[in-house]
Design a protein around this motif. Structure first.
Motif, PDB file in Angstrom:
ATOM      1  N   ASP A 137       0.691  -1.098   0.065  1.00 34.64           N
ATOM      2  CA  ASP A 137       0.019   0.100   0.011  1.00 34.64           C
ATOM      3  C   ASP A 137       0.727   1.299  -0.090  1.00 34.64           C
ATOM      4  O   ASP A 137       1.917   1.247   0.744  1.00 34.64           O
ATOM      5  N   TYR A 138       0.566   2.141  -0.931  1.00 36.08           N
ATOM      6  CA  TYR A 138       1.267   3.536  -0.833  1.00 36.08           C
ATOM      7  C   TYR A 138      -0.152   4.712  -0.704  1.00 36.08           C
ATOM      8  O   TYR A 138      -0.950   4.259  -0.385  1.00 36.08           O
ATOM      9  N   PHE A 139       0.208   5.739  -0.819  1.00 38.44           N
ATOM     10  CA  PHE A 139      -0.720   6.813  -0.553  1.00 38.44           C
ATOM     11  C   PHE A 139      -0.658   8.066  -1.290  1.00 38.44           C
ATOM     12  O   PHE A 139       0.431   8.478  -1.803  1.00 38.44           O
ATOM     13  N   TYR A 140      -1.739   8.773  -1.568  1.00 40.13           N
ATOM     14  CA  TYR A 140      -1.806  10.111  -2.287  1.00 40.13           C
ATOM     15  C   TYR A 140      -2.823  11.104  -1.484  1.00 40.13           C
ATOM     16  O   TYR A 140      -3.615  10.628  -0.791  1.00 40.13           O
ATOM     17  N   ILE A 141      -2.606  12.224  -1.813  1.00 38.70           N
ATOM     18  CA  ILE A 141      -3.602  13.147  -1.386  1.00 38.70           C
ATOM     19  C   ILE A 141      -4.543  13.817  -2.737  1.00 38.70           C
ATOM     20  O   ILE A 141      -3.846  13.721  -3.712  1.00 38.70           O
ATOM     21  N   GLU A 142      -5.529  14.302  -2.135  1.00 36.45           N
ATOM     22  CA  GLU A 142      -6.634  14.463  -3.518  1.00 36.45           C
ATOM     23  C   GLU A 142      -6.762  16.050  -3.432  1.00 36.45           C
ATOM     24  O   GLU A 142      -7.052  16.698  -4.359  1.00 36.45           O
ATOM     25  N   ASN A 143      -6.565  16.881  -2.346  1.00 38.89           N
ATOM     26  CA  ASN A 143      -7.111  18.102  -2.116  1.00 38.89           C
ATOM     27  C   ASN A 143      -6.257  18.824  -1.032  1.00 38.89           C
ATOM     28  O   ASN A 143      -5.302  18.490  -0.293  1.00 38.89           O
ATOM     29  N   ILE A 144      -6.795  20.180  -0.622  1.00 36.05           N
ATOM     30  CA  ILE A 144      -6.096  21.131   0.344  1.00 36.05           C
ATOM     31  C   ILE A 144      -6.283  20.411   1.699  1.00 36.05           C
ATOM     32  O   ILE A 144      -5.415  20.501   2.565  1.00 36.05           O
TER      33      ILE A 144
END
Length: 533
Positions: free
Chosen positions: A336-343
């Motif tokens: 599992d890795y991760f990312y962000i979508e918004n502020i």
């Protein structure tokens, strides 16, 4: 208290050295009566009553009902091995049936590979890696990792090691070979990520397991990473989130509670945690197009850059503001890795102590088709800045000859980054190979000025054209990201005509905020339709 496997081993070897504490967590029989068919909660109630007046070195194991996630966080933050989750109404079973589960806190960090062993049962390959960390200029032996290596890993590592073998050990105090093995010493030029159980009292790793090579790390930067309560320098081995706690001093920024906003993160200039969060709130509009929906690796410094900093690329339990994505590795394993979508994701990460954001060269919706190529011009120590700037111009011209427009940003360190936006059209292998060939063209055209070779020995009085970050899984510092370095510098997009006036570390947080009030030097970055074929 905290369990200590090494202390237990020492005590067993020399029982006079330390006192043991015996912790009792269950009662299976009492006065000849078998209690295994009774509920766990009832067995523990009987046990607690029995141990009310027990000797001081005999302890009843307290339990907590509910709040499992929070308790797991606390255990990991305290440097414990983890927690056991049990069903309160379960009966005792000698087999694994899911009524009891073990949740372990992982410890990970990077180590320099100084050699490898081959057991007498094998004729080729790698049996275990000999690992080290730097203390000043010395590479200190830290132990070996023999697990986690697939057959493919062993073959690929053996092939990689061929060109960096040496006769003498790189460690001042080198381990002696065991009776059934041969040691081959290596130039300390490769970095491996290792998962392990703990450091022993002899400063050696216990249960070390190989997780992969780290091509984005400079071996000279690899130091021992200590637990929070030891005031560590550059990493936390525990990838667990710290719960956001509101207190009387907390503030709310973009709807997110920011704890301890007055905590000092940088000393010169003085920058607080609140300042960092406000910075990311102000630059979010400019920054998010380059950061959102890209797999992240981040650097956190929850106690400030003078103390605790750690590199993190996997989501921890209870992560807030992020999206988890499973990614398959070349050997077929999925992590599992991760990312962000918004502020909200950006601010949530800053609340957790994140300073640096590093991104993959592809977006999550086209994970296998990269669209952002980065060349890091990394000068040798003490090189005149004018030479570095000429290197940037040469790189821009080489790319222009290939009909590729490029963009410039400061690294926040000692070099510049030249960035090429592309349409997501080719595979990682083609993308990586193209970046390598561009760096080699620079090297062949001006052999006295540039090198594409990652080895330190090849970099003397030259600029290393770092193309390696353009591989699958590698990352580069994001535009507008703060750097966890003295001065609170920023990796800042700048115009090409500013190259001679803005130093690689010439933009700090205050200057970055001033700059985003003006024209955007990368305003047409995403409207560029160039691509590799």
């Amino acid at each position: 208290g905290r369990t200590d496997f090494q202390a237990l081993q020492n005590c067993m070897k020399n029982p006079q050295v330390k006192n043991l504490t015996y912790i009792v967590f269950d009662l299976l029989a009492l006065d000849g009566t078998d209690l295994r068919g009774h509920r766990l909660i009832d067995r523990k109630e009987t046990l607690a009553a029995m141990l009310q007046d027990a000797p001081k070195n005999l302890h009843y194991s307290q339990h907590v009902r509910g709040n499992g996630r929070e308790n797991f966080h606390v255990a990991c933050e305290a440097g414990m091995e983890g927690i056991i989750g049990k069903k309160a109404d379960s009966i005792y079973s000698p087999t694994r049936n899911g009524d009891w589960i073990k949740l372990k806190c992982e410890k990970r960090q990077e180590f320099v590979i100084g050699g490898y062993t081959l057991s007498d049962k094998k004729t080729s390959g790698v049996s275990s890696l000999l690992l080290g960390i730097y203390e000043g200029e010395k590479l200190i032996y830290a132990g070996r990792a023999g697990t986690g290596l697939t057959e493919r890993d062993r073959k690929e590592l053996e092939k990689t090691f061929k060109s960096i073998k040496r006769m003498e050990p790189p460690f001042p105090l080198a381990p002696k070979p065991r009776s059934n093995e041969k040691i081959t010493w290596l130039e300390p030029e490769l970095v491996a990520e290792i998962k392990f159980a703990e450091w022993t009292e002899d400063n050696l790793l216990r249960q070390a397991s190989f997780k992969g090579l780290r091509q984005d790390k400079d071996p000279r930067d690899i130091k021992k990473e200590k637990a929070d309560d030891e005031i560590q320098p550059q990493s936390s081995a525990i990838e667990v989130e710290e719960p956001m706690k509101a207190n009387d001093n907390s503030v709310i920024i973009e709807g997110i509670t920011i704890s301890n906003p007055d905590k000092l993160i940088f000393a010169d200039p003085e920058v607080t945690k609140g300042d960092v969060v406000r910075y990311y709130a102000k630059v979010a509009e400019r920054m998010l197009p380059y950061v959102s929906h890209r797999v992240l690796s981040i650097v956190r410094c929850p106690k400030g850059i003078s103390q605790t900093c750690f590199y993190k690329k996997h989501p921890g339990p209870g992560s807030k503001g992020i999206v988890t994505i499973p990614v398959s590795s070349s050997d077929g394993e999925t992590e599992d890795y991760f990312y962000i979508e918004n502020i909200a994701g950006l601010i949530a990460e800053a609340q957790m102590g994140t300073l640096e954001f590093h991104t993959w060269g592809s977006r999550v919706d086209e994970l296998e088709k990269p669209d952002m190529m980065v060349f890091d011009l990394d000068p040798d120590e003490g090189m005149d800045l004018n030479r570095v700037r000429q290197g940037v111009r040469d790189m821009k011209n080489i790319l222009a000859e290939l009909s590729l427009s490029s963009y410039l940003k400061t690294s926040g360190g000692k070099g510049y980054h030249v960035v090429v936006p592309l349409q997501p059209a080719v595979s990682w292998d083609m993308f990586h190979d193209f970046a390598r060939r561009v760096a080699q063209v620079m090297e062949q055209k001006w052999p006295d000025l540039y090198t594409s070779n990652v080895r330190k020995a090849k970099r003397a009085d030259k600029i290393f054209i770092d193309w390696i970050r353009n591989g699958r899984g590698a990352t580069s510092i994001a535009p507008y990201s703060i750097r966890a370095r003295k001065g609170a510098t920023v990796s800042m997009p700048i115009a090409w005509d500013e190259l001679d006036t803005v130093a690689p570390d010439g933009v700090n947080m205050a200057e970055a905020i001033r700059r985003i009030g003006g024209n955007d030097p990368w305003k047409d970055f995403f409207s560029n339709k160039q691509q590799l074929k």
